[in-house]
Structures are given as C-alpha cells and as structure tokens.
Design an enzyme around this catalytic site. Structure first.
Site, short mmCIF file in Angstrom:
data_model
loop_
_atom_site.label_atom_id
_atom_site.label_comp_id
_atom_site.label_asym_id
_atom_site.label_seq_id
_atom_site.Cartn_x
_atom_site.Cartn_y
_atom_site.Cartn_z
N GLY A 102 0.81 -1.21 0.00
CA GLY A 102 0.00 0.00 0.00
C GLY A 102 0.84 1.26 0.00
N ASP A 269 1.04 -11.36 6.20
CA ASP A 269 1.57 -10.43 5.19
C ASP A 269 2.86 -9.79 5.69
OD1 ASP A 269 -0.57 -9.35 6.93
OD2 ASP A 269 0.11 -7.42 6.15
#
Ligand code: AMP
Ligand code: MG
Length: 521
Positions: A102, A269
């Site tokens: 992101g 993640d």
C-alpha cells in the site's frame, strides 16, 4: 553512476495490465506498475554507507545527487519499471483478503558480488494497493524502521535492511493513538533493501482465488532465485521449498527470542518468505523480561503477538502458508510432517540458544528445567533482560551465590523486591548454575568471550528510538547518527557509549512511543 540493474520479478512474473494508479482488486498478477510520488522538498537524514558499498555503489555514487534522487523517489532510474506487489494476509488471525504494497514501491534489483538485492521505497505515495490510505509514512516510524533494521542486522538477526532515511518535505496527517487527535507530521521515506520482499501473503492471495497458475509461477520464481539448492524439476520441489522456508522462519524466531525482540504484528503479510524480519511497525525490545509483553496497543486485549507467543504464532503462520502451497500438490501429509518437525525443532533450538546465552557448552538432562526456572524467576521482579545476560558473563566458577547476585544486581528495576521468597529462588538458581559452570571445560575467560558474542550489550531500547525521534522532530539528527554507531557494534564494549547500557529510565515506563505503540505510521 552505473547501477547494475538486474530485474527479474517484474520481468518474469505476470503484471497487472492496467497501468493507471487506481485502487482495486488485482487478479492473476503478482504486481502493478506504479511511479513514486515526487517529494516536495526531500532532504537526507541518514545513509547506510556500508550497505551502499555492498550493493556496488562507489563512494562517489553514495554522495551523488543522482543516487539521492532515486532513493528519495524524485526520479526513476532509466530503463527501470517500479512496481508494487500484490499480496493478501491473515491479520490478527483473520483472513483479510487483498492487502498488497500500500505504500511500498519496488524500484529495481541489483546483482553484485553474486548477491541479488531489491531496493524498495516505503512511504513514496499511493499505489494500486493503498486502499483508503495515503501511501505515505511519517518520520517517527521511518526512524524506527531505519535504525532497527540496521541494529538487527548487526546483531546477526536475519532482516531486511535500510539504505537511507529521507525527509520528504511533505506533511502527513496521522492520529497516533487512534483517539481522534489527528495532527500533521513530517513525512519520510525509507529505502529498504532485501534479496526479495516476497511474503507468505504473496502465495496466499493466489490460493485464496483458486489461481493455481500464478501461484505455481511465483513458487518456481522464488525457488529459482532464492532457494537455488532446490531442483526446479523435482516432483518434490513444493514441499522442499516449504521445508526450507520453515527452517529459515524457525531460525529467525530463535534469534528474536535470543535478543528480546518483539515484532508486534506477525500477520502473514508481514512474514518474509526468506525468513527475514520485515515491516518494522509497533515492534519493541524487552526491557524487563516478560513473556506476556507486547508493545502494540492495538493488540493490548488479546496479546496475540506477545514475546512468548512468537514461536507458536510463526507456526500458525506456517500452517497458513502450507494451506496455500498444498493447493499445488494436493498432498497434505508431507506438510503435516513438516509442521510437526517445526514443533520439535523449535523446542530443541530454543534450548540450545538458551544454553548458549548461559555460556554452557555441555548438555545436561535438567537443562529444560533450569532454563524455564530462570525464565520464571526473571519475571518475579522486573529484571532487565539485556543487562542480566550481559552481566552473567562476569561470574566466575569460584563465586558464591551472593557474589552472583551482586554481579547481576544492576539488572533489577526494583532491587528492594529481591528478598524473601524471590531471593531464595535466585539463590537456588545460582547454586544450580554454579554447579553447571564448574562442570564446564572452558575457562571463565573463554566462556565470557563466547557469551559476549551471544548476549548483546546494546539494543535499540524503545526509549532510545523515541529520544532520537523527539530530537529529529526539531531538526537535530545527531542522536540518529550516534545510535546508529552504537548499534553497529552491539556486542562490543564501547566506553564512550556506556550510557546506553542502562535500564530504561522511569520517565519512559508508560510514555507513548516507549512502551506503547500503535500501528499508526
Ligand atoms: P502493516 O500493518 O504496516 O503491515 O500494513 C498492513 C497493510 O496496510 C499493508 O497492505 C500496507 O501496505 C497497508 N498500509 C499501511 N499503512 C499504509 C498507508 N499509510 N498507506 C497505504 N497503505 C498502507
Ligand atoms: Mg506490512
């Protein structure tokens, strides 16, 4: 400047065909091309020279505007195509779907001295995977990442590294404690470096979407470049790969436990497929030894990622990776066996590691009892982990228990509590320890040398990072430079830096940033 670019990830793996930088689900692709945001007024805060040289940059390159423009996101190096990776993940035990880079943008890969390195900017603006966030990072969290990844490297813990820390000149809005008090902070960019930034979640996302084809490609790619010992043509390559990842993960966890590092957000993640410590967020260092401690206020209630849970959480994460990989083989038994192996190996390796912290080379059937007894006594009255183990090396075989207690006395936060039952327990433990020391062939001096290579003198205590952050906020970066220099030699006796070998000061006990950290960054 001649950078030896050797891109593989964005050349050999499927790309997202859409090139406009919009937020969306990306299917059947490992990454999306994006361009870093040009920072408003970038200025360098700190550069890791030794890493720069390791990457093949010359001394002239290192001070050059050309390199600075690249690591600050101001320019894209010619013939390179920056991209953000697509991955998913389990966050705090729940499947979160697509996450992705992101706010991380991979610039390019370099091959130098037979080593492959990927350079990545963290905080360089929005990507396809930014969801509702801004893709930026603030100075405080970037200082923490920059200093801690280098500290971990010099401690010998597998980790991603940090080449440079840059102020972007942009302002970034953050609500530090998620309590409605948003404020503008200085924006910053960290240039991270690792052989690869692939995570467990990169594999999980394709399995979750039934995309066998892309999953297989990513596995083969990862083996080809990063697990070269595995034969790509072998029918067992998937389980061989899993076993190798499992071993690397296990090693990393043992190292975290050795130095007292708490990652804070062990979501899948945030688990590197290379067993590297990755994504320095609300991490922390044990001061008082406490298995139930986590610095992450977001995890305050359940303490899923507390220090003592790290070995079992890594196993839980490996189960999730196994669930993704088994999709390619349909054979569950070898994965189950591998996970069983983790359970027995982590217990053995943990014990070996604890023995080495205690300076013991001989094994004894009572070692498990002795180490777990020590762990519980350390928790009875707040005892500084780093100081305790470092000081322990000063004990001689001829000492008595009273002398032992004197030697480690500095490690106690409340020495007045060491009386009655607690004192008795310490005396008992030291009696056992002295017996063990006397059964050792090594001399006191030899043992001390060995122990001081295992038990660091300097770690990045939470308050140290916070002091550097507070100073940096005023434009003074001297403490960042000083801490970097101390943490470069964590096992040495640095007389001029003795002040960093002390317990956490009382003012830092409950201060935000020192003992409490949120995910806000
Ligand atoms: P983390 O908790 O830092 O591991 O982040 C979890 C996910 O949120 C990852 O997909 C990150 O890339 C994303 N993320 C975190 N902070 C930001 C941000 N400021 N802008 C965009 N994405 C972010
Ligand atoms: Mg992350």
């Amino acid at each position: 400047m001649q950078i030896k670019v050797s891109d593989t990830f964005n050349r050999e793996l499927p790309a997202d065909p859409i090139k406009d930088n919009t937020r969306r689900q990306v299917e059947k692709a490992c990454y999306s091309f994006v361009t870093p945001k040009v920072p408003k007024d970038p200025s360098l805060v700190h550069f890791t020279n030794d890493l720069g040289l390791e990457l093949g940059f010359s001394k002239t390159d290192i001070g050059s505007t050309e390199l600075f423009n690249i690591i600050s996101g101001s320019t894209v190096y010619h013939n390179t195509n920056p991209y953000s990776m697509c991955y998913g993940g389990h966050q705090f035990g729940n499947w979160a779907g697509q996450l992705g880079d992101g706010r991380a943008i991979n610039l390019f890969e370099i091959e130098h001295n037979n080593k492959r390195w990927a350079l990545q900017l963290k905080g360089a603006g929005e990507t396809t995977y930014s969801r509702t966030a801004d893709g930026l990072a603030v100075l405080r969290s970037s200082i923490r990442e920059h200093l801690c990844s280098e500290a971990m490297y010099h401690l010998g813990v597998p980790t991603t590294r940090s080449l440079a820390l840059t102020l972007s000149g942009d302002s970034v809005l953050r609500d530090v404690m998620y309590n409605g008090n948003s404020a503008y902070e200085k924006g910053a960019i960290v240039c991270r470096v690792a052989p690869s930034f692939i995570r467990f979640g990169n594999f999980q996302i394709f399995a979750s979407r039934n995309d066998k084809h892309t999953l297989q490609k990513l596995v083969d790619y990862t083996i080809k470049y990063f697990y070269r010992e595995i034969d790509l043509k072998s029918p067992t390559r998937i389980i061989d790969f899993f076993n190798a990842v499992l071993d690397k993960t296990l090693k990393m966890i043992i190292e975290w436990q050795r130095v007292g590092f708490v990652h804070g957000v062990m979501n899948t993640d945030n688990m590197s497929i290379l067993g590297l410590t990755i994504d320095y967020g609300p991490y922390g260092w044990l001061e008082g030894y406490d298995k139930s401690w986590t610095p992450n206020t977001t995890d305050r209630q359940h303490k899923r990622y507390k220090f003592g849970n790290q070995p079992s959480i890594a196993l839980w994460n490996l189960y999730q990776l196994a669930n993704a990989l088994v999709f390619l083989t349909e054979e569950t038994t070898p994965f189950e066996e591998a996970l069983e192996r983790y359970k027995s190996n982590i217990a053995l390796q943990y014990l070996d590691m604890m023995r080495s912290k205690l300076g013991l080379t001989e094994k004894d059937e009572n070692d498990i009892d002795m180490t777990s007894q020590l762990e519980s006594i350390l928790e009875l009255s707040e005892t500084d982990m780093t100081i305790f183990f470092r000081k322990l090396s000063e004990i001689n075989k001829t000492n008595d228990t009273e002398k032992c207690l004197q030697i480690i006395h500095d490690a106690f936060y409340k020495p007045e509590e060491i009386k009655g039952d607690i004192l008795l327990k310490w005396q008992e433990w030291f009696s056992l320890y002295l017996i063990r020391l006397n059964g050792e062939e090594k001399t006191d001096t030899e043992r001390k040398e060995n122990m001081n290579r295992i038990n660091p003198k300097y770690v990045l205590r939470n308050y140290m990072a916070q002091m550097a952050i507070d100073k940096a906020d005023t434009g003074d970066y001297n403490l960042i430079h000083e801490l970097y220099n101390v943490l470069k030699s964590p096992y040495s006796e640095l007389n001029e830096h003795e002040k960093w070998f002390t317990k956490r000061p009382e003012w830092a006990r409950h201060k935000v940033g020192c003992s409490m950290l949120s995910c806000s960054s």
